[in-house]
Enzyme design. Structure first.
Site, PDB file in Angstrom:
ATOM      1  N   LYS A 167      22.623  31.625  23.183  1.00  0.00           N
ATOM      2  CA  LYS A 167      23.116  30.895  24.354  1.00  0.00           C
ATOM      3  C   LYS A 167      23.069  31.732  25.627  1.00  0.00           C
ATOM      4  O   LYS A 167      22.923  31.189  26.728  1.00  0.00           O
ATOM      5  CB  LYS A 167      24.536  30.401  24.093  1.00  0.00           C
ATOM      6  N   VAL A 216      34.838  29.604  24.587  1.00  0.00           N
ATOM      7  CA  VAL A 216      34.341  30.870  24.063  1.00  0.00           C
ATOM      8  C   VAL A 216      33.484  30.559  22.830  1.00  0.00           C
ATOM      9  O   VAL A 216      33.943  29.860  21.916  1.00  0.00           O
ATOM     10  CB  VAL A 216      35.493  31.814  23.689  1.00  0.00           C
ATOM     11  N   GLU A 228      32.369  30.478  28.985  1.00  0.00           N
ATOM     12  CA  GLU A 228      31.942  29.599  30.070  1.00  0.00           C
ATOM     13  C   GLU A 228      33.068  28.718  30.575  1.00  0.00           C
ATOM     14  O   GLU A 228      34.050  28.463  29.873  1.00  0.00           O
ATOM     15  CB  GLU A 228      30.748  28.751  29.633  1.00  0.00           C
ATOM     16  N   GLN A 229      32.874  28.278  31.800  1.00  0.00           N
ATOM     17  CA  GLN A 229      33.862  27.448  32.466  1.00  0.00           C
ATOM     18  C   GLN A 229      34.022  26.101  31.768  1.00  0.00           C
ATOM     19  O   GLN A 229      33.043  25.435  31.459  1.00  0.00           O
ATOM     20  CB  GLN A 229      33.438  27.203  33.913  1.00  0.00           C
ATOM     21  N   ILE A 236      35.349  22.184  31.891  1.00  0.00           N
ATOM     22  CA  ILE A 236      35.563  21.119  32.885  1.00  0.00           C
ATOM     23  C   ILE A 236      35.926  19.834  32.147  1.00  0.00           C
ATOM     24  O   ILE A 236      35.598  19.674  30.972  1.00  0.00           O
ATOM     25  CB  ILE A 236      34.320  20.879  33.764  1.00  0.00           C
ATOM     26  N   ARG A 257      32.274  14.257  30.231  1.00  0.00           N
ATOM     27  CA  ARG A 257      31.673  13.407  29.211  1.00  0.00           C
ATOM     28  C   ARG A 257      30.542  14.210  28.564  1.00  0.00           C
ATOM     29  O   ARG A 257      29.818  14.933  29.255  1.00  0.00           O
ATOM     30  CB  ARG A 257      31.118  12.124  29.833  1.00  0.00           C
ATOM     31  N   GLU A 258      30.395  14.092  27.254  1.00  0.00           N
ATOM     32  CA  GLU A 258      29.357  14.838  26.551  1.00  0.00           C
ATOM     33  C   GLU A 258      28.145  13.938  26.339  1.00  0.00           C
ATOM     34  O   GLU A 258      28.193  12.971  25.576  1.00  0.00           O
ATOM     35  CB  GLU A 258      29.897  15.359  25.215  1.00  0.00           C
ATOM     36  N   TYR A 286      31.783  16.783  11.875  1.00  0.00           N
ATOM     37  CA  TYR A 286      31.330  16.556  10.511  1.00  0.00           C
ATOM     38  C   TYR A 286      32.397  16.154   9.503  1.00  0.00           C
ATOM     39  O   TYR A 286      32.088  15.534   8.491  1.00  0.00           O
ATOM     40  CB  TYR A 286      30.629  17.819   9.990  1.00  0.00           C
ATOM     41  N   ARG A 325      17.114  18.664  20.816  1.00  0.00           N
ATOM     42  CA  ARG A 325      18.161  17.840  21.416  1.00  0.00           C
ATOM     43  C   ARG A 325      18.736  18.634  22.573  1.00  0.00           C
ATOM     44  O   ARG A 325      19.047  19.824  22.409  1.00  0.00           O
ATOM     45  CB  ARG A 325      19.257  17.509  20.406  1.00  0.00           C
ATOM     46  N   ASP A 369      21.721  18.980  25.432  1.00  0.00           N
ATOM     47  CA  ASP A 369      23.102  18.554  25.646  1.00  0.00           C
ATOM     48  C   ASP A 369      23.543  18.829  27.078  1.00  0.00           C
ATOM     49  O   ASP A 369      23.233  19.886  27.644  1.00  0.00           O
ATOM     50  CB  ASP A 369      24.035  19.290  24.688  1.00  0.00           C
ATOM     51  N   ASN A 387      23.994  22.001  29.321  1.00  0.00           N
ATOM     52  CA  ASN A 387      24.793  22.829  28.419  1.00  0.00           C
ATOM     53  C   ASN A 387      23.904  23.686  27.520  1.00  0.00           C
ATOM     54  O   ASN A 387      23.944  24.910  27.581  1.00  0.00           O
ATOM     55  CB  ASN A 387      25.724  21.951  27.585  1.00  0.00           C
ATOM     56  N   GLU A 388      23.069  23.042  26.680  1.00  0.00           N
ATOM     57  CA  GLU A 388      22.212  23.823  25.796  1.00  0.00           C
ATOM     58  C   GLU A 388      21.090  22.981  25.218  1.00  0.00           C
ATOM     59  O   GLU A 388      21.118  21.753  25.272  1.00  0.00           O
ATOM     60  CB  GLU A 388      23.022  24.452  24.661  1.00  0.00           C
ATOM     61  N   ASN A 448      19.086  22.470  21.580  1.00  0.00           N
ATOM     62  CA  ASN A 448      19.130  22.714  20.140  1.00  0.00           C
ATOM     63  C   ASN A 448      17.739  22.487  19.575  1.00  0.00           C
ATOM     64  O   ASN A 448      17.257  21.348  19.522  1.00  0.00           O
ATOM     65  CB  ASN A 448      20.124  21.767  19.471  1.00  0.00           C
ATOM     66  N   GLY A 502      20.686  18.538  14.230  1.00  0.00           N
ATOM     67  CA  GLY A 502      21.061  17.950  12.960  1.00  0.00           C
ATOM     68  C   GLY A 502      20.256  16.698  12.653  1.00  0.00           C
ATOM     69  O   GLY A 502      19.925  15.918  13.550  1.00  0.00           O
TER      70      GLY A 502
END
Length: 358
Positions: free
Chosen positions: A139, A184, A221-222, A224, A227-228, A260, A299, A301, A314-315, A317, A321
């Protein structure tokens, strides 16, 4: 009728996402068209031992930690299995196949290690190459690549495990740069394993030590109110983006249990976004994939600030999955590409990238 393509599905691995990999592989195997493909199954135990044969998945699922298996998990069919041993051991050999599908999440699988092995063996495989897999796994490296490409990322810091010997100094540095709440994360892990949300210094110290259990590099990271938002990408040089989806976590945030185990999290596909927001998510997702030189699939995010309306990357992947509840395939299905046809596309992209046409 043409000769079936032999696909070797590789699963398990030595990371904290071992159980998720097993369930992902089970879904992949059950959705491959048996008229088009002959399937070989290759399992990697938590101890690094490789197993080959029809019973490899069932053997690893029987040995898995039941507390870490998703609620949707079903047992694989038993069958014969042969121990291959560890890579480099006498007699170890990679079972033959036309294409390899490393359905592996986390270190020693999604991080370029298996990809490097397959590159050395000259074998076509599904997914990103060595460099993209390594950057997409770490990351810290990933966020640096995003920033270099001018993509929007939240403020963050990198902390090394050795620095925790002076934990108060580390916390002073973090609190000077970020405000609570703070997330974290181990730099090299997925499925929210080892991730914590800290609301004060005491929680921050605990979160740093928890992340350090899994990695020597820690991303802070900060946080906030957000919505994901997630989106799937597919392609080598010509990249396509699906419709985006949204995660409504069962808990306060989308941790491993909410993903999960709990079963109460909701997925909304497609996400309730304005057309301009959908276009922005799709554009940024493709740019993020290109920033790490991705290939095959990923994917991507995002966090959409509930108060400001700002979209933050964000990241990425690189091997998302593939479980029955996973978003990658769901978003493609909503975009008109059902799971079995998606697998066909991934195999074709692997062969094309290796120079075998398709």
């Amino acid at each position: 009728m043409s000769t079936p393509i032999t696909i070797a599905v590789i699963f398990g691995g030595q990371s904290g996402e071992h159980e998720v990999s097993l369930v992902s592989a089970h879904a992949v195997i059950n959705n491959l068209d048996l008229e088009r493909y002959h399937i070989e199954t290759i399992g990697i135990g938590k101890d690094g031992c490789w197993w080959h044969g029809p019973g490899a998945l069932a053997a690893l699922m029987a040995a898995a930690d039941p507390a870490r298996l998703p609620a949707s998990a079903t047992m694989a069919a038993p069958g014969p299995v042969r121990e291959l041993g560890r890579v480099g051991a006498p007699g170890w050999a990679l079972p033959a196949a036309d294409v390899y599908f490393p359905v592996l999440h986390g270190p020693y699988g999604e991080d370029g290690t298996i990809q490097g092995l397959l590159e050395l063996a000259g074998k076509p495989y599904v997914g990103c190459g060595v460099a993209a897999s390594a950057v997409g796994m770490d990351k810290g490296l990933m966020k640096a690549a995003f920033a270099a490409a001018g993509l929007p990322v939240l403020p963050w810091l990198l902390v090394r495990r050795a620095e925790l010997a002076a934990i108060e100094v580390v916390c002073d540095r973090i609190e000077a740069a970020l405000r609570f709440p703070i997330f974290v994360k181990p730099a090299n892990l997925g499925s929210s394993v080892g991730v914590s949300k800290a609301r004060d210094r005491a929680e921050l110290i605990a979160a740093l030590h928890e992340a350090a259990r899994y990695d020597r590099r820690i991303v802070v990271e900060q946080g906030i109110p957000a919505r994901e938002i997630e989106i799937s990408v597919l392609g080598n040089d010509q990249i396509e983006a699906s419709l985006p989806g949204e995660i409504i976590p069962a808990g306060e945030w989308y941790d491993y249990h909410a993903k999960y185990i709990d079963g109460g999290s909701q997925t909304i596909v497609p996400a309730a976004l304005a057309p301009a927001q959908i276009a922005q998510v799709q554009t940024l997702a493709i740019q993020a994939f290109q920033a790490i030189d991705g290939a095959g699939l990923a994917r991507v995010d995002f966090l959409l600030d509930r108060e400001q309306g700002t979209l933050w990357l964000n990241e990425v992947n690189t091997m998302p999955g593939f479980t029955p509840i996973s978003m990658y395939a769901k978003m493609w299905a909503a975009s008109g590409l059902p799971y079995p046809r998606l697998l066909d596309r991934l195999v074709a992209l692997a062969l094309a990238r290796a120079g075998h046409g398709a």
